[in-house]
Design a protein around this motif. Structure first.
Motif, mmCIF file in Angstrom:
data_model
loop_
_atom_site.group_PDB
_atom_site.id
_atom_site.type_symbol
_atom_site.label_atom_id
_atom_site.label_comp_id
_atom_site.label_asym_id
_atom_site.label_seq_id
_atom_site.Cartn_x
_atom_site.Cartn_y
_atom_site.Cartn_z
ATOM 1 N N MET A 104 0.852 -1.186 0.000
ATOM 2 C CA MET A 104 0.000 0.000 0.000
ATOM 3 C C MET A 104 0.884 1.230 0.000
ATOM 4 S SD MET A 104 -3.100 -1.034 2.620
ATOM 5 C CE MET A 104 -4.357 -0.039 1.800
ATOM 6 N N GLY A 105 0.364 2.296 -0.537
ATOM 7 C CA GLY A 105 1.175 3.497 -0.570
ATOM 8 C C GLY A 105 0.337 4.745 -0.765
ATOM 9 N N TRP A 106 1.019 5.857 -0.677
ATOM 10 C CA TRP A 106 0.408 7.164 -0.890
ATOM 11 C C TRP A 106 1.176 7.894 -1.986
ATOM 12 C CZ3 TRP A 106 -4.067 8.685 1.340
ATOM 13 C CH2 TRP A 106 -4.504 7.978 2.469
ATOM 14 N N TYR A 107 0.430 8.475 -2.879
ATOM 15 C CA TYR A 107 0.974 9.337 -3.921
ATOM 16 C C TYR A 107 0.305 10.696 -3.770
ATOM 17 C CZ TYR A 107 2.895 5.264 -6.376
ATOM 18 O OH TYR A 107 3.620 4.142 -6.714
ATOM 19 N N ARG A 108 0.908 11.700 -4.397
ATOM 20 C CA ARG A 108 0.274 13.011 -4.386
ATOM 21 C C ARG A 108 0.474 13.697 -5.737
ATOM 22 N NH1 ARG A 108 4.214 16.194 -0.077
ATOM 23 N NH2 ARG A 108 6.053 16.385 -1.439
ATOM 24 N N GLN A 109 -0.455 14.590 -6.012
ATOM 25 C CA GLN A 109 -0.373 15.344 -7.258
ATOM 26 C C GLN A 109 -0.772 16.784 -6.979
ATOM 27 O OE1 GLN A 109 -2.673 13.713 -10.506
ATOM 28 N NE2 GLN A 109 -1.381 14.743 -12.002
ATOM 29 N N ALA A 110 0.200 17.664 -7.166
ATOM 30 C CA ALA A 110 -0.045 19.094 -7.018
ATOM 31 C C ALA A 110 -0.535 19.650 -8.357
ATOM 32 C CB ALA A 110 1.230 19.795 -6.581
ATOM 33 N N LEU B 141 5.260 9.518 -5.932
ATOM 34 C CA LEU B 141 5.202 8.656 -4.758
ATOM 35 C C LEU B 141 5.582 9.447 -3.515
ATOM 36 C CD1 LEU B 141 5.030 5.793 -3.449
ATOM 37 C CD2 LEU B 141 7.485 5.606 -3.909
ATOM 38 N N VAL B 142 4.806 9.287 -2.472
ATOM 39 C CA VAL B 142 5.102 9.907 -1.180
ATOM 40 C C VAL B 142 5.712 8.870 -0.239
ATOM 41 C CG1 VAL B 142 4.143 11.053 0.848
ATOM 42 C CG2 VAL B 142 3.253 11.581 -1.435
ATOM 43 N N ALA B 143 5.009 7.751 -0.082
ATOM 44 C CA ALA B 143 5.475 6.704 0.837
ATOM 45 C C ALA B 143 4.835 5.386 0.435
ATOM 46 C CB ALA B 143 5.121 7.049 2.282
ATOM 47 N N HIS B 144 5.523 4.302 0.803
ATOM 48 C CA HIS B 144 5.110 2.973 0.359
ATOM 49 C C HIS B 144 5.428 1.983 1.463
ATOM 50 C CE1 HIS B 144 5.900 -0.788 -2.040
ATOM 51 N NE2 HIS B 144 4.794 -0.411 -2.609
ATOM 52 N N ILE B 145 4.531 1.011 1.678
ATOM 53 C CA ILE B 145 4.771 -0.007 2.697
ATOM 54 C C ILE B 145 4.324 -1.355 2.157
ATOM 55 C CG2 ILE B 145 2.543 0.483 3.817
ATOM 56 C CD1 ILE B 145 3.938 -0.211 6.510
ATOM 57 N N TYR C 171 10.276 6.206 1.429
ATOM 58 C CA TYR C 171 9.706 7.549 1.386
ATOM 59 C C TYR C 171 10.377 8.384 0.311
ATOM 60 C CZ TYR C 171 7.926 6.432 6.054
ATOM 61 O OH TYR C 171 7.282 5.846 7.133
ATOM 62 N N ALA C 172 9.628 9.348 -0.182
ATOM 63 C CA ALA C 172 10.228 10.364 -1.036
ATOM 64 C C ALA C 172 11.176 11.186 -0.173
ATOM 65 C CB ALA C 172 9.148 11.256 -1.632
ATOM 66 N N ASP C 173 12.276 11.638 -0.765
ATOM 67 C CA ASP C 173 13.251 12.418 -0.009
ATOM 68 C C ASP C 173 12.618 13.660 0.604
ATOM 69 O OD1 ASP C 173 16.085 11.783 -2.239
ATOM 70 O OD2 ASP C 173 15.265 10.615 -0.572
ATOM 71 N N SER C 174 11.654 14.234 -0.068
ATOM 72 C CA SER C 174 11.052 15.484 0.385
ATOM 73 C C SER C 174 10.226 15.332 1.658
ATOM 74 C CB SER C 174 10.178 16.071 -0.727
ATOM 75 O OG SER C 174 9.149 15.149 -1.078
#
Length: 121
Positions: free
Chosen positions: A34-40, A47-51, A59-62
């Motif tokens: 499962m993971g989280w992505y984001r779009q501005a 990709l933001v984070a993934h498990i 995690y993304a470096d940011s």
């Protein structure tokens, strides 16, 4: 039919925190990752984070050091704790999961509809 439903987005001031949740429902045999992505606005989805099922994360470096991803396997739910939020974290956050079902025994990728996070300066 598998569905991913996100919750927890909203408006927060810079430096604040939010916790996103994503619950998977349907006839699920196994959630592989499962993971989280984001779009501005005007940007590509990232990709933001993934498990994964064993618990390993990336995690993304940011967001390293500020965001934490976790999952509750019994509830088929993944969380994203976001601390020290910055205006540049403003985006629609999407839940993503690779899920094995009877129809897709080797897994299939699913997306939620997204939840908006707005960080004001």
């Amino acid at each position: 039919q598998v569905q991913l439903v996100e919750s927890g987005g909203g408006l927060v001031q810079a430096g604040g925190s939010l916790r996103l949740s994503c619950a998977a429902s349907g006839i699920i045999r196994r959630i592989n990752a499962m993971g989280w992505y984001r779009q501005a606005p005007g940007e590509a989805r990232e990709l933001v984070a993934h498990i994964i099922s064993a618990g390993s994360t990336n995690y993304a470096d940011s967001v390293k050091g500020r965001f934490t991803i976790s999952r509750d396997n019994a509830k088929n739910t993944v969380y994203l704790q976001m601390n020290s939020l910055k205006p540049e974290d403003t985006a629609v956050y999407y839940c993503n999961a690779d899920i094995t079902t009877m129809t897709y025994p080797y897994g299939r990728n699913y997306w939620g509809k997204g939840t908006l996070v707005t960080v004001s300066s």
